[in-house]
Scaffold this active site. Structure first.
Site, PDB file in Angstrom:
ATOM      1  N   HIS A 171     -40.136  31.414  56.162  1.00  0.00           N
ATOM      2  CA  HIS A 171     -40.608  32.802  56.051  1.00  0.00           C
ATOM      3  C   HIS A 171     -41.723  33.012  57.062  1.00  0.00           C
ATOM      4  O   HIS A 171     -42.443  32.081  57.428  1.00  0.00           O
ATOM      5  CB  HIS A 171     -41.119  33.033  54.622  1.00  0.00           C
ATOM      6  CG  HIS A 171     -41.438  34.436  54.279  1.00  0.00           C
ATOM      7  ND1 HIS A 171     -42.605  35.063  54.686  1.00  0.00           N
ATOM      8  CD2 HIS A 171     -40.767  35.359  53.531  1.00  0.00           C
ATOM      9  CE1 HIS A 171     -42.635  36.293  54.203  1.00  0.00           C
ATOM     10  NE2 HIS A 171     -41.535  36.503  53.505  1.00  0.00           N
ATOM     11  N   ASP A 248     -44.115  25.900  50.863  1.00  0.00           N
ATOM     12  CA  ASP A 248     -43.953  27.303  50.491  1.00  0.00           C
ATOM     13  C   ASP A 248     -43.106  27.341  49.227  1.00  0.00           C
ATOM     14  O   ASP A 248     -41.889  27.157  49.274  1.00  0.00           O
ATOM     15  CB  ASP A 248     -43.275  28.064  51.623  1.00  0.00           C
ATOM     16  CG  ASP A 248     -42.957  29.512  51.259  1.00  0.00           C
ATOM     17  OD1 ASP A 248     -43.257  29.935  50.127  1.00  0.00           O
ATOM     18  OD2 ASP A 248     -42.391  30.209  52.118  1.00  0.00           O
ATOM     19  N   GLN A 251     -40.282  30.953  46.492  1.00  0.00           N
ATOM     20  CA  GLN A 251     -38.980  30.983  45.819  1.00  0.00           C
ATOM     21  C   GLN A 251     -38.821  29.770  44.899  1.00  0.00           C
ATOM     22  O   GLN A 251     -38.281  29.873  43.796  1.00  0.00           O
ATOM     23  CB  GLN A 251     -37.841  30.989  46.847  1.00  0.00           C
ATOM     24  CG  GLN A 251     -37.808  32.186  47.769  1.00  0.00           C
ATOM     25  CD  GLN A 251     -37.505  33.485  47.060  1.00  0.00           C
ATOM     26  OE1 GLN A 251     -36.833  33.523  46.036  1.00  0.00           O
ATOM     27  NE2 GLN A 251     -38.000  34.578  47.616  1.00  0.00           N
ATOM     28  N   LYS A 274     -42.828  37.424  42.401  1.00  0.00           N
ATOM     29  CA  LYS A 274     -41.483  36.853  42.306  1.00  0.00           C
ATOM     30  C   LYS A 274     -41.289  36.082  40.998  1.00  0.00           C
ATOM     31  O   LYS A 274     -40.163  35.764  40.615  1.00  0.00           O
ATOM     32  CB  LYS A 274     -41.206  35.937  43.506  1.00  0.00           C
ATOM     33  CG  LYS A 274     -41.296  36.647  44.856  1.00  0.00           C
ATOM     34  CD  LYS A 274     -40.992  35.707  46.006  1.00  0.00           C
ATOM     35  CE  LYS A 274     -41.447  36.250  47.343  1.00  0.00           C
ATOM     36  NZ  LYS A 274     -40.783  37.498  47.740  1.00  0.00           N
ATOM     37  N   CYS A 412     -37.936  38.638  56.780  1.00  0.00           N
ATOM     38  CA  CYS A 412     -39.158  37.936  57.193  1.00  0.00           C
ATOM     39  C   CYS A 412     -38.850  36.511  57.638  1.00  0.00           C
ATOM     40  O   CYS A 412     -39.593  35.573  57.328  1.00  0.00           O
ATOM     41  CB  CYS A 412     -40.197  37.923  56.072  1.00  0.00           C
ATOM     42  SG  CYS A 412     -40.965  39.523  55.769  1.00  0.00           S
TER      43      CYS A 412
END
Length: 454
Positions: A171, A248, A251, A274, A412
């Protein structure tokens, strides 16, 4: 590249990511908590194959009962931002109506109640991620700010020629901060390749890690491909070279049940919106030594120990990174979201989401006008695709006519789009509240959308 050749130092293109965006409340007994269906009720058998009652879960999301363009809403944009359950809505309302005050240092009842709820949320996040201590959870306004926090801290010790290794599937939040350091400090940014099926080339990544590597930054789960990376294997490679590992988890925190101790990552980044929580809140987990090595990155109240005319001393972790009045209500809302989320059987959710994804792929199988981007083994329930002869933005707008909400653009992740030779794609992402009816409505609408362009 597709042949596994590592890529070194291509300058990432600009952001350029303009995506298509689409009763009385019960009083809660305490701040940040809301009455809800019990865990036992939520774990009823699901007709969708996920091992829990998806319809009972869905009923807790008020927005999912609305219609769009005269059709029942089919919300397949949760990878961008998930909808909010009643437990979160009620917790925010209760905090505002019953106990709101600024946190810390207040001596009155409202301040004490709000501070307790605020710090309880930190404990909830630590439990959710299996962190060793709540002190290892730093509040930020979202995932992006957490990347910038780490980058600002590392910038104090990086030298020209030092290296950061990342991947083609990242991302922009996990690209731009490091790119800015490259431009400002003269560090080297290396790119591990993505294979044709959307898998990370782990051997290619290993070849990039060397004595000058200071950080390896990798996504837990790609927001475009759905690829779930072997973070522990990446951590082993990085640590063997003396490098830090940043993950990251924006998600992955939703779909991969992360255990930061088992993953052995130095930093893990997450975002609240999220995770069925509010926008404007996220955070950074760090190993204690990794956090203590970072200097403060913003100055102001709360992050200090003492201030005199001649000198300033700083608070310990995590407060040294939390300058100013924090996002109090958002923190409480995130705490409520995670308490709610953790009442579910996470493995059952994963099975349910995967069953929906498999159902859609099976129905779309054999359509020669559809290209699926990312088919790595073990991937999550994200379907990114292109339609022959149609721009992704047009596809998304036609799907919206049928009440189906998907995302369109480069998501993104512009370097990844370039890797797959596309300028945009559409993305349907599945969450715990999606049903087989949602999946079928999406496929039916997509086939009708294709007919529009023929």
């Amino acid at each position: 590249m597709a042949d596994g050749t590592p890529l070194i130092n291509p300058a990432p293109s600009g952001e350029g990511d303009h995506e298509v965006v689409e009763g009385a409340r019960p009083q809660t007994p305490s701040v940040g908590l809301a009455p809800s269906v019990t865990a036992q009720e939520r774990r009823a058998t699901s007709p969708d194959g996920g091992g829990f009652d998806v319809h009972a879960a869905r009923a807790q999301f008020p927005i999912l009962s609305r219609t769009v363009n005269g059709r029942p809403l089919v919300y397949l944009d949760s990878a961008a931002s998930a909808q909010k359950p009643r437990a979160v809505i009620d917790a925010l309302t209760a905090a505002m109506e019953g106990s709101y005050s600024n946190v810390h240092r207040g001596l009155h009842t409202l301040a004490n109640e709000t501070t307790e709820a605020f710090e309880q949320a930190r404990e909830t996040v630590a439990r959710f991620l299996n962190a060793e201590s709540p002190d290892q959870i730093v509040w930020t306004k979202g995932g992006t700010e957490a990347f910038n926090l780490v980058a600002a801290g590392l910038a104090q010790s990086l030298k020209p020629g030092d290296e950061i290794v990342t991947t083609q599937m990242e991302h922009h939040a996990n690209i731009v901060s490091w790119s800015m350091l490259r431009d400002r400090l003269g560090i080297v940014l290396k790119w591990a390749p993505v294979l044709d099926d959307g898998s990370l080339d782990l051997a290619g990544l290993a070849a990039l890690i060397g004595p000058r590597t200071k950080l390896v930054a990798v996504t837990h789960m790609s927001n475009v491909l759905g690829t779930v990376n072997d973070v522990k294997a990446v951590a082993d490679l990085a640590h063997a070279a003396g490098a830090l590992v940043l993950v990251d988890g924006c998600q992955g925190a939703v779909h991969c049940s992360p255990d930061v101790q088992a993953l052995d990552c130095d930093f893990y980044i997450f975002t609240g919106h999220k995770l069925y929580g509010p926008t404007g809140i996220g955070g950074l987990y760090g190993k204690r030594a990794a956090l203590e090595a970072l200097p403060p990155w913003q100055g102001g109240g709360e992050m200090i120990a003492t201030v005199t005319e001649d000198a300033v001393t700083y608070a310990g972790i995590p407060h040294r990174f939390e300058a100013g009045t924090p996002p109090i209500l958002e923190v409480i809302g995130l705490g409520a979201a995670l308490e709610w989320f953790m009442t579910f059987d996470r493995a059952a959710i994963a099975a349910h989401e995967q069953a929906l994804y498999d159902h859609v792929v099976a129905r779309l199988s054999g359509l020669d006008w559809l290209r699926i981007i990312g088919e790595a083994p073990g991937k999550g329930a994200i379907l990114t695709f292109t339609v022959e002869g149609a721009h992704a933005h047009d596809v998304a707008q036609i799907l919206d006519r049928y009440g189906v909400a998907v995302r369109a653009g480069v998501h993104c992740a512009e370097p990844l789009s370039k890797r797959f030779g596309i300028t945009s794609s559409a993305r349907a992402s599945f969450a715990l509240y999606n049903t087989t009816e949602d999946a079928d409505a999406f496929v039916d609408a997509l086939i009708k959308a294709r007919e529009f362009f023929v």
